[in-house]
Design an enzyme around this catalytic site. Structure first.
Site, PDB file in Angstrom:
ATOM      1  N   SER A  67      -1.024 -10.083  11.201  1.00 37.32           N
ATOM      2  CA  SER A  67      -0.515  -9.756  12.537  1.00 37.32           C
ATOM      3  C   SER A  67       0.341 -10.896  13.077  1.00 37.32           C
ATOM      4  O   SER A  67       0.175 -12.064  12.689  1.00 37.32           O
ATOM      5  CB  SER A  67      -1.667  -9.496  13.502  1.00 37.32           C
TER       6      SER A  67
HETATM    7  N1  SAM Z   1      -6.863  -9.514  11.048  1.00 37.77           N
HETATM    8  C1  SAM Z   1      -5.869  -9.434  10.017  1.00 37.77           C
HETATM    9  C2  SAM Z   1      -5.162 -10.747   9.779  1.00 37.77           C
HETATM   10  O1  SAM Z   1      -5.430 -11.717  10.517  1.00 37.77           O
HETATM   11  O2  SAM Z   1      -4.373 -10.841   8.827  1.00 37.77           O
HETATM   12  C3  SAM Z   1      -4.921  -8.293  10.295  1.00 37.77           C
HETATM   13  C4  SAM Z   1      -4.710  -7.495   9.081  1.00 37.77           C
HETATM   14  S1  SAM Z   1      -3.887  -5.956   9.130  1.00 37.77           S
HETATM   15  C5  SAM Z   1      -2.961  -5.858  10.593  1.00 37.77           C
HETATM   16  C6  SAM Z   1      -5.212  -4.779   9.313  1.00 37.77           C
HETATM   17  C7  SAM Z   1      -6.209  -4.763   8.167  1.00 37.77           C
HETATM   18  O3  SAM Z   1      -7.181  -3.728   8.450  1.00 37.77           O
HETATM   19  C8  SAM Z   1      -5.650  -4.437   6.783  1.00 37.77           C
HETATM   20  O4  SAM Z   1      -5.969  -5.462   5.899  1.00 37.77           O
HETATM   21  C9  SAM Z   1      -6.341  -3.117   6.395  1.00 37.77           C
HETATM   22  O5  SAM Z   1      -6.605  -2.993   5.026  1.00 37.77           O
HETATM   23  C10 SAM Z   1      -7.625  -3.206   7.211  1.00 37.77           C
HETATM   24  N2  SAM Z   1      -8.301  -1.930   7.461  1.00 37.77           N
HETATM   25  C11 SAM Z   1      -7.776  -0.722   7.773  1.00 37.77           C
HETATM   26  N3  SAM Z   1      -8.766   0.188   7.946  1.00 37.77           N
HETATM   27  C12 SAM Z   1      -9.944  -0.479   7.751  1.00 37.77           C
HETATM   28  C13 SAM Z   1     -11.312  -0.096   7.807  1.00 37.77           C
HETATM   29  N4  SAM Z   1     -11.707   1.158   8.090  1.00 37.77           N
HETATM   30  N5  SAM Z   1     -12.243  -1.050   7.565  1.00 37.77           N
HETATM   31  C14 SAM Z   1     -11.905  -2.322   7.267  1.00 37.77           C
HETATM   32  N6  SAM Z   1     -10.611  -2.740   7.198  1.00 37.77           N
HETATM   33  C15 SAM Z   1      -9.649  -1.835   7.447  1.00 37.77           C
END
Ligand code: SAM
Length: 217
Positions: A67
């Site tokens: 992000s």
């Molecule tokens: N907090 C992260 C960072 O600092 O890089 C942001 C990562 S990205 C915007 C969102 C993440 O949510 C992705 O890695 C995606 O695979 C994960 N994601 C999506 N649905 C999910 C779920 N149901 N459970 C766990 N992770 C999930």
């Protein structure tokens, strides 16, 4: 060669990032201090190293993104983290948000559904000595073994607020979650009141990758 050592350039670039975040309205000094400490350049591909402290999202593989620092700071500020708060993060991704929360003293459980990202990020956070519980699974169900939580942060866009997350929140607890369609989501702060009711405050709009899972897309 990319090492874990900060260069003067990294430190200078982080100072500029902190100044830019202040300018954009991030006022919580503890959030700004954490941004100043976490080496974001180690959480993204080395090709982007010299752009690491721009206020931008970057691809991290598997179709996912780290992000934008403003988004991380905005969500973190809304959480009002206190040392030893029991926190659940949904969407570990690159691990950057996790590192910010751990720097602020959170007792963190972070869950990621993509196995490749989970394995890579767990290794990185361990190498950098960021201690937490890193879990592989569908965070739209929350994570019952470590519940209830003081704070829950969702870092992917949800179609609705998953009921399980509200159930796993302590009384007085805060859930921060972007809710909307695929194009745009509104950040929501949900607070569990002593009578069990939920106060829901809608905030600014953002664009996240989708939350995929049982209680999601
Ligand atoms: N907090 C992260 C960072 O600092 O890089 C942001 C990562 S990205 C915007 C969102 C993440 O949510 C992705 O890695 C995606 O695979 C994960 N994601 C999506 N649905 C999910 C779920 N149901 N459970 C766990 N992770 C999930």
């Amino acid at each position: 060669m990319l090492t874990d050592k900060d260069t003067y350039k990294d430190i200078g670039a982080r100072k500029q990032l902190v100044a830019a975040l202040k300018e954009k309205g991030i006022a919580d000094q503890r959030v700004l201090d954490a941004v100043m400490k976490v080496p974001r350049h180690l959480f993204i591909h080395k090709d982007f190293r010299f752009h690491a402290y721009q206020d931008k999202a970057f691809p991290i593989g598997e179709g996912q993104t780290i992000s934008q620092p403003y988004t991380v700071a905005y969500q973190t500020q809304l959480l009002h983290i206190e040392p030893n708060d029991h926190v659940l993060e949904i969407g570990t991704g690159s691990g950057y948000q996790a590192a910010i929360l751990i720097e602020m003293g959170a007792d963190l459980t972070s869950i990621e559904r993509q196995e490749k990202l989970y394995l890579k990020t767990k290794k990185l956070l361990t190498r950098l000595n960021y201690k937490g519980n890193f879990i592989l699974g569908d965070g739209s169900n929350g994570y019952l073994p470590n519940a209830p939580y003081d704070k829950i942060i969702v870092t992917a866009g949800a179609p609705k607020v998953p009921e399980s997350l509200l159930n796993q929140l302590k009384t007085g607890g805060i859930l921060i979650i972007p809710v909307g369609d695929n194009a745009v989501q509104t950040m929501h702060t949900l607070i569990k009141k002593t009578d069990g009711s939920i106060e829901d405050i809608a905030m600014n709009q953002f664009r996240f990758v989708p939350l995929i899972g049982n209680q999601a897309w």
